[in-house]
Design an enzyme around this catalytic site. Sequence first.
Site, PDB file in Angstrom:
ATOM      1  N   HIS A  17       0.837  -1.204   0.000  1.00 43.87           N
ATOM      2  CA  HIS A  17       0.000   0.000   0.000  1.00 43.87           C
ATOM      3  C   HIS A  17       0.876   1.260   0.000  1.00 43.87           C
ATOM      4  CE1 HIS A  17      -2.944  -2.695   2.413  1.00 43.87           C
ATOM      5  NE2 HIS A  17      -3.520  -2.506   1.236  1.00 43.87           N
ATOM      6  N   LYS A  41     -17.796  -7.038   7.074  1.00 45.50           N
ATOM      7  CA  LYS A  41     -16.488  -7.667   6.945  1.00 45.50           C
ATOM      8  C   LYS A  41     -15.794  -7.676   8.310  1.00 45.50           C
ATOM      9  CE  LYS A  41     -12.449  -7.408   3.888  1.00 45.50           C
ATOM     10  NZ  LYS A  41     -11.862  -6.786   2.711  1.00 45.50           N
ATOM     11  N   ARG A  90      -1.304  -5.981  -8.454  1.00 44.89           N
ATOM     12  CA  ARG A  90      -0.191  -6.855  -8.072  1.00 44.89           C
ATOM     13  C   ARG A  90       0.095  -7.896  -9.144  1.00 44.89           C
ATOM     14  NH1 ARG A  90      -2.843  -8.095  -2.363  1.00 44.89           N
ATOM     15  NH2 ARG A  90      -4.530  -8.252  -3.848  1.00 44.89           N
ATOM     16  N   SER A 127      -2.632  -7.874   2.908  1.00 45.63           N
ATOM     17  CA  SER A 127      -2.882  -7.780   4.355  1.00 45.63           C
ATOM     18  C   SER A 127      -3.310  -9.143   4.893  1.00 45.63           C
ATOM     19  CB  SER A 127      -3.988  -6.759   4.637  1.00 45.63           C
ATOM     20  OG  SER A 127      -3.620  -5.503   4.148  1.00 45.63           O
TER      21      SER A 127
HETATM   22  O1  PNS Z   1      -8.565  -3.420   0.427  1.00 42.68           O
HETATM   23  P1  PNS Z   1      -9.769  -4.017  -0.253  1.00 42.68           P
HETATM   24  O2  PNS Z   1     -10.673  -4.665   0.758  1.00 42.68           O
HETATM   25  O3  PNS Z   1      -9.394  -4.956  -1.364  1.00 42.68           O
HETATM   26  O4  PNS Z   1     -10.559  -2.784  -0.941  1.00 42.68           O
HETATM   27  C1  PNS Z   1     -11.718  -2.983  -1.734  1.00 42.68           C
HETATM   28  C2  PNS Z   1     -12.493  -1.651  -1.902  1.00 42.68           C
HETATM   29  C3  PNS Z   1     -12.842  -1.105  -0.526  1.00 42.68           C
HETATM   30  C4  PNS Z   1     -11.616  -0.643  -2.605  1.00 42.68           C
HETATM   31  C5  PNS Z   1     -13.774  -1.956  -2.744  1.00 42.68           C
HETATM   32  O5  PNS Z   1     -14.451  -3.024  -2.151  1.00 42.68           O
HETATM   33  C6  PNS Z   1     -14.720  -0.761  -2.825  1.00 42.68           C
HETATM   34  O6  PNS Z   1     -14.444   0.204  -3.510  1.00 42.68           O
HETATM   35  N1  PNS Z   1     -15.842  -0.826  -2.071  1.00 42.68           N
HETATM   36  C7  PNS Z   1     -16.771   0.287  -1.944  1.00 42.68           C
HETATM   37  C8  PNS Z   1     -18.191  -0.018  -2.358  1.00 42.68           C
HETATM   38  C9  PNS Z   1     -18.436   0.401  -3.798  1.00 42.68           C
HETATM   39  O7  PNS Z   1     -18.234   1.536  -4.179  1.00 42.68           O
HETATM   40  N2  PNS Z   1     -18.864  -0.560  -4.607  1.00 42.68           N
HETATM   41  C10 PNS Z   1     -19.134  -0.324  -6.033  1.00 42.68           C
HETATM   42  C11 PNS Z   1     -17.944  -0.655  -6.901  1.00 42.68           C
HETATM   43  S1  PNS Z   1     -17.648  -2.360  -6.899  1.00 42.68           S
END
Ligand code: PNS
Length: 162
Positions: A17, A41, A90, A127
């Site tokens: 990150h 979560k 990644r 993570s």
């Molecule tokens: O670190 P992560 O858990 O892989 O991050 C994922 C994240 C939080 C970036 C993604 O799940 C997200 O953007 N969630 C917000 C909800 C949203 O906007 N959903 C619509 C697009 S899929």
Amino acid sequence: MKRVVCPGSFDPITFGHLDIIERASSLFDEVVIAVLVNHTKQTLFTVSERIEMIQEVTSKYSNVKVDSWSGLLVDYCKANEIGAIIKGLRAVTDFDYELQMSQINFQLQNIETLFMSTAPSHSFISSSLVKEVASYDGDVSSYLPAPTLIRLKARLAETKKK
Ligand code: PNS
């Protein structure tokens, strides 16, 4: 002002990150690290702990700020005058889902997504993996900043006592 958001769970923040955040901070006027509040979560650290841990290791970047949000990321972007999302890629396995998210986010609110290739030295860090290795007392010191590692070890020790 060119502002970009770097969203995620950051449970906890890793060198993967940090690499993306540091590189984004040299390209944009402001980088907002947005910690997702997702009550469904299960996380090892609370949102405020995650914010504190990120602030601890990003305070040297004057144009990086940390925030949290719940709901659609694109609504957060609109409300905060953020025109783009930045994500680290990644490996190709990340790509399918990231592409879908970027397309829906553009369709919903015209928010652009920029993908930055993760440095090869960090491409296998996540993570979840770090937490798993650390939970079995494996050495994760090369994947996390020192203050984050201290907090991770402390939290895992507390969890084991329960
Ligand atoms: O670190 P992560 O858990 O892989 O991050 C994922 C994240 C939080 C970036 C993604 O799940 C997200 O953007 N969630 C917000 C909800 C949203 O906007 N959903 C619509 C697009 S899929």
